[in-house]
Design a protein around this motif. Structure first.
Motif, PDB file in Angstrom:
ATOM      1  N   LYS A 169       2.125 -53.172  -7.692  1.00 29.22           N
ATOM      2  CA  LYS A 169       2.473 -52.901  -9.092  1.00 29.22           C
ATOM      3  C   LYS A 169       3.233 -54.099  -9.633  1.00 29.22           C
ATOM      4  CE  LYS A 169       1.278 -48.478  -9.210  1.00 29.22           C
ATOM      5  NZ  LYS A 169       0.358 -47.856 -10.059  1.00 29.22           N
ATOM      6  N   SER A 170       2.935 -54.443 -10.852  1.00 35.29           N
ATOM      7  CA  SER A 170       3.585 -55.582 -11.489  1.00 35.29           C
ATOM      8  C   SER A 170       5.043 -55.256 -11.803  1.00 35.29           C
ATOM      9  CB  SER A 170       2.823 -55.928 -12.762  1.00 35.29           C
ATOM     10  OG  SER A 170       3.283 -57.137 -13.281  1.00 35.29           O
ATOM     11  N   GLU A 171       5.853 -56.299 -11.866  1.00 34.75           N
ATOM     12  CA  GLU A 171       7.270 -56.168 -12.222  1.00 34.75           C
ATOM     13  C   GLU A 171       7.558 -57.061 -13.422  1.00 34.75           C
ATOM     14  OE1 GLU A 171       9.846 -55.486  -8.278  1.00 34.75           O
ATOM     15  OE2 GLU A 171       8.864 -57.425  -8.369  1.00 34.75           O
ATOM     16  N   GLY A 172       8.666 -56.785 -14.055  1.00 36.50           N
ATOM     17  CA  GLY A 172       9.079 -57.614 -15.179  1.00 36.50           C
ATOM     18  C   GLY A 172      10.579 -57.867 -15.136  1.00 36.50           C
ATOM     19  N   LEU A 173      10.985 -59.069 -15.538  1.00 38.23           N
ATOM     20  CA  LEU A 173      12.397 -59.401 -15.709  1.00 38.23           C
ATOM     21  C   LEU A 173      12.734 -59.138 -17.167  1.00 38.23           C
ATOM     22  CD1 LEU A 173      15.132 -60.661 -14.894  1.00 38.23           C
ATOM     23  CD2 LEU A 173      14.123 -62.901 -15.421  1.00 38.23           C
ATOM     24  N   PHE A 174      13.552 -58.130 -17.395  1.00 40.19           N
ATOM     25  CA  PHE A 174      13.959 -57.758 -18.748  1.00 40.19           C
ATOM     26  C   PHE A 174      15.336 -58.349 -19.022  1.00 40.19           C
ATOM     27  CE2 PHE A 174      10.475 -55.064 -18.423  1.00 40.19           C
ATOM     28  CZ  PHE A 174      10.211 -54.487 -19.654  1.00 40.19           C
ATOM     29  N   ILE A 175      15.438 -59.107 -20.099  1.00 44.08           N
ATOM     30  CA  ILE A 175      16.701 -59.713 -20.512  1.00 44.08           C
ATOM     31  C   ILE A 175      17.051 -59.129 -21.877  1.00 44.08           C
ATOM     32  CG2 ILE A 175      17.882 -61.877 -21.021  1.00 44.08           C
ATOM     33  CD1 ILE A 175      15.730 -63.259 -19.244  1.00 44.08           C
ATOM     34  N   TYR A 176      18.195 -58.430 -21.937  1.00 39.03           N
ATOM     35  CA  TYR A 176      18.608 -57.726 -23.153  1.00 39.03           C
ATOM     36  C   TYR A 176      19.651 -58.549 -23.906  1.00 39.03           C
ATOM     37  CZ  TYR A 176      16.420 -53.941 -20.591  1.00 39.03           C
ATOM     38  OH  TYR A 176      15.526 -53.168 -19.891  1.00 39.03           O
ATOM     39  N   PHE A 177      19.467 -58.613 -25.237  1.00 37.88           N
ATOM     40  CA  PHE A 177      20.374 -59.377 -26.086  1.00 37.88           C
ATOM     41  C   PHE A 177      21.207 -58.427 -26.944  1.00 37.88           C
ATOM     42  CE2 PHE A 177      16.681 -62.073 -25.334  1.00 37.88           C
ATOM     43  CZ  PHE A 177      17.274 -63.230 -24.873  1.00 37.88           C
ATOM     44  N   ASP A 178      22.435 -58.838 -27.237  1.00 37.64           N
ATOM     45  CA  ASP A 178      23.269 -58.028 -28.133  1.00 37.64           C
ATOM     46  C   ASP A 178      22.896 -58.352 -29.581  1.00 37.64           C
ATOM     47  OD1 ASP A 178      24.511 -60.451 -28.761  1.00 37.64           O
ATOM     48  OD2 ASP A 178      26.282 -60.053 -27.540  1.00 37.64           O
ATOM     49  N   ASP A 179      23.620 -57.754 -30.538  1.00 40.96           N
ATOM     50  CA  ASP A 179      23.271 -57.939 -31.944  1.00 40.96           C
ATOM     51  C   ASP A 179      23.552 -59.352 -32.458  1.00 40.96           C
ATOM     52  OD1 ASP A 179      25.979 -57.561 -31.685  1.00 40.96           O
ATOM     53  OD2 ASP A 179      26.163 -56.120 -33.320  1.00 40.96           O
TER      54      ASP A 179
END
Length: 195
Positions: A169-179
């Motif tokens: 199964k594929s994976e992803g690197l999720f990078i979350y930004f603030d406002d």
């Protein structure tokens, strides 16, 4: 029959050749394949584990040498020993190759996205993403794959492929930004959690 002819057509040598042939096929089909499939790296434990089957082969060879019934000649022992050493050498090469592939390299990251999953841990150890801007993240990781994953503007997603996972199964690197546009957190998620 001459001694030279007896050395070539010795039934004991034929049995040894069959054993070594089966051993090589199993070793290459199992050990080498597992090294590449699970991206095992060079370490004391991995070298010991790949050495065990070769040492077993050499032990069997030693026991055959000690047998009084053996009609094998020194060429048979040497060739079997050399085969064992070659298999061990190739295994150590494979371990070293895997280790070199796990180091983060920007060009490989951008050029070969399917290999990202084996580099991501090294990248995250060396780079602290928290507090970076979207531009700084793109400088380090290149353009994101947001369009592929239908991600919102407040996050960047990098497809890591499936090389680390046994279930493919594929994976992803999720990078979350603030406002304000700075990285507040990141995580690696498997395919089923973010589709």
């Amino acid at each position: 029959m001459s001694e030279r002819m007896e050395t070539r057509w010795n039934p004991h040598a034929a049995v040894l050749g069959l054993i070594v042939g089966i051993y090589v096929v199993i070793y290459a089909g199992v050990i080498i394949r597992l090294i590449y499939h699970y991206h095992v790296v060079l370490s004391f434990v991995s070298v010991v584990l790949v050495s065990m089957p070769v040492l077993l082969l050499l032990l069997i060879l030693y026991l055959i040498v000690k047998s009084s019934r053996s009609k094998l000649h020194s060429i048979h022992y040497w060739s079997t020993g050399i085969i064992g050493v070659l298999l061990l050498s190739f295994s150590i090469y494979a371990l070293s190759y895997n280790q070199s592939q796990q180091h983060f390299d920007y060009n490989r990251w951008v050029g070969y996205p399917e290999k990202r999953s084996i580099m991501v841990e090294d990248f995250l150890k060396k780079h602290d993403l928290i507090g970076l801007t979207q531009g700084e993240v793109m400088d380090r990781l290149g353009a994101n794959d947001n369009a592929k994953w239908n991600a919102a503007d407040d996050k960047a997603v990098y497809d890591l492929g499936a090389l680390r996972r046994a279930d493919y199964k594929s994976e992803g690197l999720f990078i979350y930004f603030d406002d304000r546009g700075y990285v507040k957190s990141y995580e690696i998620l498997p395919d089923r959690k973010y589709r």
